[in-house]
Design an enzyme around this catalytic site. Structure first.
Site, PDB file in Angstrom:
ATOM      1  CB  ALA A  34      -0.874   0.211   1.130  1.00  0.00           C
ATOM      2  NE  ARG A  39     -25.009  -5.641  16.771  1.00  0.00           N
ATOM      3  CZ  ARG A  39     -25.906  -6.257  15.745  1.00  0.00           C
ATOM      4  NH1 ARG A  39     -27.125  -6.140  15.884  1.00  0.00           N
ATOM      5  NH2 ARG A  39     -25.290  -6.912  14.812  1.00  0.00           N
ATOM      6  CB  VAL A  69     -19.404 -10.541  -5.853  1.00  0.00           C
ATOM      7  CG1 VAL A  69     -19.614 -11.683  -6.922  1.00  0.00           C
ATOM      8  CG2 VAL A  69     -20.513  -9.525  -6.035  1.00  0.00           C
ATOM      9  N   GLY A  79     -16.890 -14.141  -2.076  1.00  0.00           N
ATOM     10  CA  GLY A  79     -15.625 -14.240  -1.236  1.00  0.00           C
ATOM     11  C   GLY A  79     -14.209 -13.815  -1.500  1.00  0.00           C
ATOM     12  N   GLY A  84     -20.153 -20.813   9.748  1.00  0.00           N
ATOM     13  CA  GLY A  84     -20.146 -19.113   9.370  1.00  0.00           C
ATOM     14  C   GLY A  84     -20.213 -18.864   8.052  1.00  0.00           C
ATOM     15  CD  GLU A 121     -25.700 -13.981   3.559  1.00  0.00           C
ATOM     16  OE1 GLU A 121     -25.955 -12.922   4.067  1.00  0.00           O
ATOM     17  OE2 GLU A 121     -24.564 -14.408   3.444  1.00  0.00           O
ATOM     18  CE  LYS A 129     -22.600 -13.600  -2.405  1.00  0.00           C
ATOM     19  NZ  LYS A 129     -22.427 -15.078  -1.850  1.00  0.00           N
TER      20      LYS A 129
HETATM   21  N1  HSE Z   1     -23.881 -16.777   2.857  1.00  0.00           N
HETATM   22  C1  HSE Z   1     -22.752 -16.620   1.568  1.00  0.00           C
HETATM   23  C2  HSE Z   1     -22.607 -17.925   0.980  1.00  0.00           C
HETATM   24  C3  HSE Z   1     -21.624 -15.789   2.375  1.00  0.00           C
HETATM   25  O1  HSE Z   1     -22.842 -18.905   1.504  1.00  0.00           O
HETATM   26  O2  HSE Z   1     -22.200 -17.484  -0.006  1.00  0.00           O
HETATM   27  C4  HSE Z   1     -20.549 -15.247   1.297  1.00  0.00           C
HETATM   28  O3  HSE Z   1     -21.482 -14.176   0.648  1.00  0.00           O
END
Ligand code: HSE
Length: 434
Positions: free
Chosen positions: A33, A45, A130, A132, A185, A188, A203
């Site tokens: 950078a 939170r 979009v 990942g 993880g 969504e 996306k």
């Molecule tokens: N829930 C999304 C997926 C996460 O499974 O692709 C990444 O955008």
């Protein structure tokens, strides 16, 4: 040179991944950078045990980060549309650059957000929104800038692909695999976004804008989920030499832009048909380059953080440049966006897989063929199985050539009205991607 100060809003899966990657690769990132990138504030939170934030100042109020005069770049990783929109607009109004992974926000409010960003001369970067960790936005916006893009087709929801792969390979049940995707993880907050194709449509909306130079139009995207797919169809598709994938397709035609997400049969020998698990892949076909394929992890902590941090590096490199000479948010100059319409699904064209449950009588096949030919639908192949023992019905599987959806819907209505056809005709679109 003084480090650039970043505020991370949201310390969940992606936020903690971003913090950790920035810390671990700080030296390498600064060499790229030209300046250090320092996390000067975090809004969260609740504490995240996956992340040792040390002495970094923490607040519970995300808007305090947008208002913090020390912060140069706000990283929005809270998700959702409401507070995220407020946060991003507030950061822009305060003259801060923004990096976000929020595809829903960009797909639904992106036109407004980019207009405000232009007024303020700030950058809103959204590579992580979009696919990942795959740098597909950069590739499409910059690497393929010479091309007239013909189509984009992608497996762009990791959770859905993980579910389909596990069901096909291991015979696992839908809820079982979904629960694992949530624990890892990937899914969504509302997993129906994954399995009903809404996340993929967010996306695809973004990819289509960048590919064709059209405004973001999420409300015009057609979405069909994977919840009604049966193992019988997965098996028949396999027997015919295809895999079923949940595909997003954006295609430019003379009449308009097709924008659709649905289960799709793809020939099993295509590379993209062999993209499994949480991996994503996006094919882009351009008039000069031909077909290209971008592959990688489409969800998960550090793959998504990889894209967020790459955006931070991009912003740091470009923040001192003249706003007029930066890469436009949607790849095309804002005053050069096209009003080519997005087509309704009835006007879209594809090949089809049909499964008809028929009574085992002479002449049924002739009736089916006659209904299809009357609508100009060309049959590519037919597979007829033995009558099922429990009901005596014969599964008849057909592949057709390309046809407009409207004609196929008419044909299916006529097929379902036949006395010898029982129940609904199953139809799944087929794309050869060649
Ligand atoms: N829930 C999304 C997926 C996460 O499974 O692709 C990444 O955008």
């Amino acid at each position: 040179m003084k480090p650039v100060k970043v505020g991370i809003c949201g310390l969940g899966t992606v936020g903690s991944g971003t913090f950790n990657v920035l810390k671990r690769n700080a030296e390498e990132i600064a060499r790229r950078a030209g300046r250090g990138i320092e996390v000067a504030q975090i809004a969260q939170r609740r504490p995240n045990p996956q992340c040792d934030t040390g002495s970094t100042p923490i607040t519970a109020d995300v808007l305090a980060v947008a208002d913090n005069p020390e912060i140069d770049i706000v990283v929005e990783l809270i998700g959702g549309y409401t507070l995220a929109r407020e946060l991003v607009l507030r950061a822009i109004a305060n003259g801060k650059h923004v990096v976000t992974a929020n595809k829903a926000l960009i797909a639904v409010h992106g036109n407004e957000i980019f207009a405000k960003a232009r007024e303020q001369g700030v950058i809103v970067a959204f590579e992580a929104s979009v696919a990942g960790g795959i740098p597909v936005i950069k590739a499409l916006r910059e690497g393929l800038a010479a091309n007239r893009i013909n189509w984009v087709a992608g497996i762009i929801n990791g959770t859905g692909n993980f579910i389909l792969s596990e069901m096909r390979e291991k015979g696992r049940t839908f809820p079982d695999v979904l629960a694992e995707a949530q624990a890892l993880g990937y899914a969504e907050a509302d997993p129906t976004f994954d399995v009903e194709g809404i996340d993929a449509a967010h996306k695809l909306t973004i990819l289509a804008s960048i590919a064709f130079g059209i405004p973001l139009q999420f409300d015009k995207a057609y979405t069909e989920g994977i919840t009604r797919l049966t193992t019988a169809d997965v098996g028949y598709a396999e027997a015919l030499g295809y895999r079923i994938k949940h595909l997003g397709v954006a295609r430019s035609t003379a009449q308009g832009i097709e924008l659709r997400v649905h289960p799709t049969l793809i020939p099993a020998d295509r590379l993209i048909a062999n993209v499994n698990g949480v991996m994503n892949a996006v094919m882009v076909n351009g008039d000069a380059v031909g077909s290209t394929l971008f592959y990688g992890a489409g969800a998960g902590q550090e793959p998504t953080a990889s894209a967020v941090v790459a955006d931070l590096v991009d912003v740091v490199r470009a923040m001192t440049s003249d706003p007029e000479n930066r890469v436009p948010h949607l790849a095309f100059q804002p005053d050069a966006l096209s009003d080519h319409p997005v087509l309704s699904i009835e006007a879209c064209e594809s090949a089809y897989y049909l499964r008809i449950q028929a009574k085992d009588h002479p002449g049924v096949l002739a009736q089916v063929a006659s209904i299809l030919s009357a609508r100009g639908i060309n049959i590519e192949s037919i597979m007829q199985k033995e009558a099922e023992e429990h009901d005596g019905l014969v599964p008849m599987i057909l592949l057709t050539h390309r046809v407009t959806e409207r004609h196929m819907v008419e044909a299916i209505t006529a097929l379902e009205a036949l006395d010898d056809v029982v129940g609904d005709v199953v139809r799944i679109r087929v794309e050869h991607l060649n």
